[in-house]
Design a protein around this motif. Structure first.
Motif, PDB file in Angstrom:
ATOM      1  N   LEU A 264       0.551  -0.738  -0.032  1.00  0.00           N
ATOM      2  CA  LEU A 264       0.130   0.190  -0.005  1.00  0.00           C
ATOM      3  C   LEU A 264       0.698   1.138  -0.147  1.00  0.00           C
ATOM      4  O   LEU A 264       0.290   2.151  -0.397  1.00  0.00           O
ATOM      5  CB  LEU A 264      -0.632   0.235   1.338  1.00  0.00           C
ATOM      6  CG  LEU A 264      -2.206  -0.776   1.087  1.00  0.00           C
ATOM      7  CD1 LEU A 264      -3.142  -1.125   2.582  1.00  0.00           C
ATOM      8  CD2 LEU A 264      -3.572  -0.414  -0.288  1.00  0.00           C
ATOM      9  N   PHE A 265       2.573   1.072   0.671  1.00  0.00           N
ATOM     10  CA  PHE A 265       2.802   2.271   0.582  1.00  0.00           C
ATOM     11  C   PHE A 265       3.556   2.615  -0.833  1.00  0.00           C
ATOM     12  O   PHE A 265       3.692   3.566  -0.729  1.00  0.00           O
ATOM     13  CB  PHE A 265       4.031   1.446   1.533  1.00  0.00           C
ATOM     14  CG  PHE A 265       5.043   2.670   1.788  1.00  0.00           C
ATOM     15  CD1 PHE A 265       5.199   3.952   1.957  1.00  0.00           C
ATOM     16  CD2 PHE A 265       6.393   2.093   0.677  1.00  0.00           C
ATOM     17  CE1 PHE A 265       6.216   4.841   1.666  1.00  0.00           C
ATOM     18  CE2 PHE A 265       7.970   2.653   0.780  1.00  0.00           C
ATOM     19  CZ  PHE A 265       7.656   4.268   0.863  1.00  0.00           C
ATOM     20  N   VAL A 266       3.472   1.924  -1.204  1.00  0.00           N
ATOM     21  CA  VAL A 266       4.341   2.145  -2.497  1.00  0.00           C
ATOM     22  C   VAL A 266       3.066   2.564  -3.559  1.00  0.00           C
ATOM     23  O   VAL A 266       3.306   3.709  -4.103  1.00  0.00           O
ATOM     24  CB  VAL A 266       4.896   0.245  -3.519  1.00  0.00           C
ATOM     25  CG1 VAL A 266       5.000   0.814  -4.562  1.00  0.00           C
ATOM     26  CG2 VAL A 266       6.030   0.026  -2.351  1.00  0.00           C
ATOM     27  N   ALA A 267       1.612   1.432  -3.966  1.00  0.00           N
ATOM     28  CA  ALA A 267       1.253   2.580  -4.168  1.00  0.00           C
ATOM     29  C   ALA A 267       0.743   4.180  -4.282  1.00  0.00           C
ATOM     30  O   ALA A 267       0.468   4.662  -5.102  1.00  0.00           O
ATOM     31  CB  ALA A 267      -0.670   1.290  -3.961  1.00  0.00           C
ATOM     32  N   PHE A 268       0.727   4.065  -2.668  1.00  0.00           N
ATOM     33  CA  PHE A 268       0.016   5.537  -2.513  1.00  0.00           C
ATOM     34  C   PHE A 268       1.274   6.474  -2.850  1.00  0.00           C
ATOM     35  O   PHE A 268       1.117   7.891  -3.325  1.00  0.00           O
ATOM     36  CB  PHE A 268       0.048   5.387  -1.223  1.00  0.00           C
ATOM     37  CG  PHE A 268      -2.363   5.448  -0.720  1.00  0.00           C
ATOM     38  CD1 PHE A 268      -2.551   5.716  -1.695  1.00  0.00           C
ATOM     39  CD2 PHE A 268      -2.040   3.915  -0.327  1.00  0.00           C
ATOM     40  CE1 PHE A 268      -4.114   5.499  -1.470  1.00  0.00           C
ATOM     41  CE2 PHE A 268      -3.230   3.960  -0.085  1.00  0.00           C
ATOM     42  CZ  PHE A 268      -4.408   3.976  -0.727  1.00  0.00           C
ATOM     43  N   MET A 269       2.414   6.019  -2.662  1.00  0.00           N
ATOM     44  CA  MET A 269       3.662   6.427  -2.989  1.00  0.00           C
ATOM     45  C   MET A 269       3.408   7.062  -4.193  1.00  0.00           C
ATOM     46  O   MET A 269       3.980   8.223  -5.303  1.00  0.00           O
ATOM     47  CB  MET A 269       5.074   6.519  -3.303  1.00  0.00           C
ATOM     48  CG  MET A 269       5.076   5.905  -1.183  1.00  0.00           C
ATOM     49  SD  MET A 269       5.562   7.326  -0.682  1.00  0.00           S
ATOM     50  CE  MET A 269       7.045   8.284  -0.579  1.00  0.00           C
ATOM     51  N   VAL A 270       3.310   6.080  -5.261  1.00  0.00           N
ATOM     52  CA  VAL A 270       3.177   6.261  -6.657  1.00  0.00           C
ATOM     53  C   VAL A 270       1.484   7.128  -6.743  1.00  0.00           C
ATOM     54  O   VAL A 270       1.817   8.337  -7.262  1.00  0.00           O
ATOM     55  CB  VAL A 270       2.600   5.406  -7.613  1.00  0.00           C
ATOM     56  CG1 VAL A 270       2.460   5.675  -9.207  1.00  0.00           C
ATOM     57  CG2 VAL A 270       4.258   4.441  -7.198  1.00  0.00           C
ATOM     58  N   PHE A 271       0.868   7.021  -6.383  1.00  0.00           N
ATOM     59  CA  PHE A 271      -0.818   7.954  -6.495  1.00  0.00           C
ATOM     60  C   PHE A 271      -0.747   8.904  -6.324  1.00  0.00           C
ATOM     61  O   PHE A 271      -1.614  10.330  -6.838  1.00  0.00           O
ATOM     62  CB  PHE A 271      -1.745   7.502  -5.467  1.00  0.00           C
ATOM     63  CG  PHE A 271      -2.827   7.968  -5.731  1.00  0.00           C
ATOM     64  CD1 PHE A 271      -4.017   7.812  -6.038  1.00  0.00           C
ATOM     65  CD2 PHE A 271      -3.088   9.467  -4.344  1.00  0.00           C
ATOM     66  CE1 PHE A 271      -5.107   9.012  -6.672  1.00  0.00           C
ATOM     67  CE2 PHE A 271      -4.151   9.604  -4.147  1.00  0.00           C
ATOM     68  CZ  PHE A 271      -5.434   9.603  -5.697  1.00  0.00           C
ATOM     69  N   PHE A 272       0.160   9.653  -5.256  1.00  0.00           N
ATOM     70  CA  PHE A 272       0.254  11.205  -4.927  1.00  0.00           C
ATOM     71  C   PHE A 272       0.958  12.022  -5.960  1.00  0.00           C
ATOM     72  O   PHE A 272       1.565  13.088  -5.606  1.00  0.00           O
ATOM     73  CB  PHE A 272       1.155  11.465  -3.391  1.00  0.00           C
ATOM     74  CG  PHE A 272      -0.117  11.483  -2.449  1.00  0.00           C
ATOM     75  CD1 PHE A 272      -1.146  12.130  -2.521  1.00  0.00           C
ATOM     76  CD2 PHE A 272      -0.281  10.214  -1.384  1.00  0.00           C
ATOM     77  CE1 PHE A 272      -2.273  12.180  -1.397  1.00  0.00           C
ATOM     78  CE2 PHE A 272      -1.301  10.306  -0.192  1.00  0.00           C
ATOM     79  CZ  PHE A 272      -2.320  10.975  -0.592  1.00  0.00           C
ATOM     80  N   ARG A 273       1.994  11.144  -6.943  1.00  0.00           N
ATOM     81  CA  ARG A 273       2.595  11.942  -7.627  1.00  0.00           C
ATOM     82  C   ARG A 273       1.690  12.360  -8.882  1.00  0.00           C
ATOM     83  O   ARG A 273       1.703  12.415  -9.896  1.00  0.00           O
ATOM     84  CB  ARG A 273       4.077  10.761  -8.103  1.00  0.00           C
ATOM     85  CG  ARG A 273       4.494  10.876  -6.926  1.00  0.00           C
ATOM     86  CD  ARG A 273       6.193  11.650  -7.339  1.00  0.00           C
ATOM     87  NE  ARG A 273       7.204  11.769  -6.042  1.00  0.00           N
ATOM     88  CZ  ARG A 273       6.731  12.868  -5.369  1.00  0.00           C
ATOM     89  NH1 ARG A 273       6.323  14.490  -6.034  1.00  0.00           N
ATOM     90  NH2 ARG A 273       7.520  13.237  -3.945  1.00  0.00           N
ATOM     91  N   THR A 274       0.647  11.692  -8.923  1.00  0.00           N
ATOM     92  CA  THR A 274      -0.220  11.082 -10.421  1.00  0.00           C
ATOM     93  C   THR A 274      -1.519  12.508 -10.288  1.00  0.00           C
ATOM     94  O   THR A 274      -0.838  13.280  -9.055  1.00  0.00           O
ATOM     95  CB  THR A 274      -1.225  10.110 -10.544  1.00  0.00           C
ATOM     96  OG1 THR A 274      -2.127  10.438  -9.143  1.00  0.00           O
ATOM     97  CG2 THR A 274      -0.596   9.055  -9.923  1.00  0.00           C
ATOM     98  N   ARG A 275      -1.574  13.166 -11.743  1.00  0.00           N
ATOM     99  CA  ARG A 275      -2.907  14.236 -11.094  1.00  0.00           C
ATOM    100  C   ARG A 275      -3.249  14.158 -10.825  1.00  0.00           C
ATOM    101  O   ARG A 275      -3.510  14.946  -9.262  1.00  0.00           O
ATOM    102  CB  ARG A 275      -3.185  14.609 -12.576  1.00  0.00           C
ATOM    103  CG  ARG A 275      -3.301  15.984 -12.661  1.00  0.00           C
ATOM    104  CD  ARG A 275      -4.372  16.175 -14.337  1.00  0.00           C
ATOM    105  NE  ARG A 275      -3.461  16.001 -15.424  1.00  0.00           N
ATOM    106  CZ  ARG A 275      -3.120  15.886 -16.863  1.00  0.00           C
ATOM    107  NH1 ARG A 275      -4.628  16.524 -17.416  1.00  0.00           N
ATOM    108  NH2 ARG A 275      -3.391  15.628 -17.677  1.00  0.00           N
ATOM    109  N   THR A 276      -4.339  13.472 -10.509  1.00  0.00           N
ATOM    110  CA  THR A 276      -5.242  13.294  -8.794  1.00  0.00           C
ATOM    111  C   THR A 276      -4.476  13.227  -7.932  1.00  0.00           C
ATOM    112  O   THR A 276      -5.376  14.040  -7.079  1.00  0.00           O
ATOM    113  CB  THR A 276      -6.504  12.497  -8.667  1.00  0.00           C
ATOM    114  OG1 THR A 276      -6.813  11.485 -10.833  1.00  0.00           O
ATOM    115  CG2 THR A 276      -7.266  11.859  -8.093  1.00  0.00           C
ATOM    116  N   GLY A 277      -3.464  12.120  -7.595  1.00  0.00           N
ATOM    117  CA  GLY A 277      -2.924  12.544  -6.253  1.00  0.00           C
ATOM    118  C   GLY A 277      -2.232  13.478  -5.879  1.00  0.00           C
ATOM    119  O   GLY A 277      -2.305  14.831  -4.529  1.00  0.00           O
ATOM    120  N   ILE A 278      -1.720  14.881  -6.877  1.00  0.00           N
ATOM    121  CA  ILE A 278      -1.178  16.893  -6.836  1.00  0.00           C
ATOM    122  C   ILE A 278      -2.218  16.888  -6.358  1.00  0.00           C
ATOM    123  O   ILE A 278      -1.873  18.224  -5.187  1.00  0.00           O
ATOM    124  CB  ILE A 278      -0.626  17.172  -7.900  1.00  0.00           C
ATOM    125  CG1 ILE A 278       0.609  16.213  -8.232  1.00  0.00           C
ATOM    126  CG2 ILE A 278      -0.360  18.615  -7.927  1.00  0.00           C
ATOM    127  CD1 ILE A 278       1.386  16.431  -9.430  1.00  0.00           C
TER     128      ILE A 278
END
Lengths: 295, 270
Positions: free
Chosen positions: A153-167
């Motif tokens: 989950l940690f890896v998944a969310f690290m990636v997610f917060f770099r996506t446009r939605t995450g930003i």
């Protein structure tokens, strides 16, 4: 000094700590997207576990189907909470939202008690209870599985917060008004963060439910989860992982030294001390964002 | 006072009243028009109702528990009085709010990405970003540092750039010169003028710094106590003796020995 025993304590402590991290990631997700500490995460975790049980044991679905289905249901519940309760409070003082999440936690606990009663039930995940033995060190298999889930989950969310939605979610946490001014749907973003945190709650609920049984006590994980989240710095997912490991090791090793002296029960004391000391000495935690003050 | 409307207005606001908390009347029947492709200034002193006017147009009033209690606002011929703020951005209205308010914990690059409209493709977004960095070369240099540590001028540039990502046809700015050194104000206003000319973007500029604003706009409205009290071309406003005295810090050749302060007052206020 028994080094093998100490290593075993440390490793198992670290694994338990990662399970705290698993819980704390849910807290961090919501804080990262709305700057509100979610006191209902314990209640959500418990509900997540109960929903899995309801699908698997009461409705008779296989676990591999029940868990994803529960994740979908909880995703919807997270969005629902924003729509029904939080939307009215957007832009109000944080203390009011904090009280709302506390009320929500009590509400969720009451609801599960009314529907499923207070007896402890087990998830029966099918992970062997026999410990894994690595050169004389005993390791619990379910803890290992849970730690793996936390890291995934940690890896998944690290990636997610770099996506446009995450930003966009991080932008919302920074400034609601500025987000509205450029057309970011703050309501949708906050709803999404609650939905994701509710999915994390299913993962935490299943793992912790397997370890200590599914009952009201599951919601008390909030205390350790909150300690980990604060130590890591409320808005840092990396912080949640590192702080989880640190707290787990300190707790496990520390309790082994202290318990004989005070006659047991020192675990809670260690956790509480870490929380208090963090807030006093380093309020933004290990990796939390500082509030920027330009000179 | 003369009204010359050359192009059809992109925005027309018709005797709009705004109430905060259902009791406080912040603007009392404001009517303004922004002709397509022009730059218009909204002048006035503190608390006159300039910011409220902008918020009524952008829909951000709602976040401060304000509402339009009378009048209507039309954007490109459509009534937007009841449209949600985020949909107004999608329609092409973007409001650079007062005090810069960049996303401090994000980098300038991420600030721009955060403002990208839903469904904007990656290539369009990248092109948009490069265009903004062209307008504001200072931002390009610091695109990957934390926005909270940029200087005030750079933050204002970022706030404007962030608004440009939404591809507005009407850009509204609330006091972009606030707290900035005069050379920065000149730089930013120059860039605004360039954007206005190159993209044909209409601009509604709220300013206390009337001197700087009247240099770049074609018309101006003067707001006092929640009402429009004067409207005219920039040239007309600059030569108006009342405007000169109260907003431009005295006209040319004013002999301060002879100024009879007691006899001069804002007559339109009575």
């Amino acid at each position: 000094m028994d080094w093998i025993f100490l290593t075993e304590l440390a490793i198992n402590g670290a694994l338990t700590g990662l399970l705290y991290s698993l819980f704390a990631i849910g807290l961090v997700l919501i804080y990262k997207a709305s700057s509100v500490p979610n006191l209902a995460q314990g209640g959500l975790t418990m509900v997540g576990a109960y929903v899995v049980l309801a699908l698997a044991h009461d409705a008779g679905l296989p676990l591999w189907l029940a868990i994803p289905l529960a994740a979908v249901i909880m995703f919807g519940l997270g969005f629902g909470i924003e729509r029904v309760a939080l939307r009215r409070l957007a832009g109000r003082p944080v203390i009011m939202i904090l009280m709302l999440t506390l009320g929500l936690d009590i509400f969720l606990r009451g609801t599960t008690l009314a529907i499923w009663g207070g007896t402890s039930r087990s998830v029966e995940l099918g992970v062997s209870y026999d410990p894994l033995i690595l050169s004389d060190i005993f390791i619990s298999r379910i803890h290992l599985v849970g730690a793996g889930v936390a890291l995934a989950l940690f890896v998944a969310f690290m990636v997610f917060f770099r996506t446009r939605t995450g930003i966009k979610l991080r932008a919302i946490a920074d400034d609601y008004m500025a987000s509205w001014s450029v057309g970011i749907s703050v309501e949708h973003g906050v709803g999404l963060s609650w939905a994701l945190a509710s999915v994390v709650a299913v993962a935490a609920g299943v793992i912790w439910g397997e370890i200590q049984g599914v009952d009201q006590a599951l919601s008390l994980l909030l205390l350790k989860g909150l300690t980990v989240a604060v130590l890591g710095g409320l808005d840092s997912i990396l912080g949640a992982i590192v702080a989880g490991i640190i707290l787990g090791v300190i707790e496990n090793v520390g309790a082994d030294f202290l318990d004989p002296l005070v006659g047991g029960g020192s675990r809670e004391l260690i956790v509480a001390s870490v929380l208090i000391l963090t807030v006093m000495i380093r309020p933004h935690g290990l990796f939390g964002r500082h509030d920027i003050e330009r000179v | 006072m003369q009204e010359k409307v050359e192009a059809a207005p992109i925005l027309s606001m018709n005797s709009v009243e705004v109430l905060y908390d259902n009791v406080m009347l912040a603007i009392k029947g404001v009517s303004i028009q922004v002709p397509t492709g022009e730059m218009i200034a909204l002048l006035g002193s503190n608390g006159a109702g300039k910011s409220t006017t902008l918020k009524a147009i952008s829909g951000l009033l709602k976040a401060e528990r304000g509402r339009i209690s009378r009048g209507e606002i039309a954007f490109q011929g459509t009534d937007i009085t009841e449209v949600l703020a985020q949909n107004r951005v999608a329609m092409g209205i973007c409001h650079v709010i007062e005090g810069r308010r960049v996303f401090e914990h994000l980098t300038p690059d991420e600030n721009l990405i955060a403002a990208a409209p839903r469904g904007m493709s990656r290539s369009v977004l990248n092109a948009e970003k490069e265009k903004i960095y062209d307008y504001f070369p200072r931002l390009a240099e610091r695109r990957n540092s934390q926005a909270g540590y940029l200087s005030g001028g750079e933050q204002q540039m970022l706030a404007i750039g962030r608004a440009l990502v939404t591809q507005p046809s009407l850009l509204m700015l609330d006091e972009p010169s606030l707290g900035l050194a005069p050379f920065l104000v000149a730089e930013i206003f120059g860039i605004l003028q360039k954007i206005n000319r190159k993209e044909g973007m209409s601009v509604l500029l709220v300013e206390q710094n009337a001197l700087a604003a009247l240099e770049i706009v074609s018309q101006g409205y003067l707001i006092e106590n929640g009402r429009v009290v004067m409207h005219g071309t920039a040239a007309a406003l600059k030569s108006n003796s009342d405007i000169q005295e109260f907003y431009l810090g005295g006209g040319e050749g004013t002999n301060f020995h002879n100024v009879k302060h007691y006899s001069r007052r804002k007559r339109w206020l009575s």
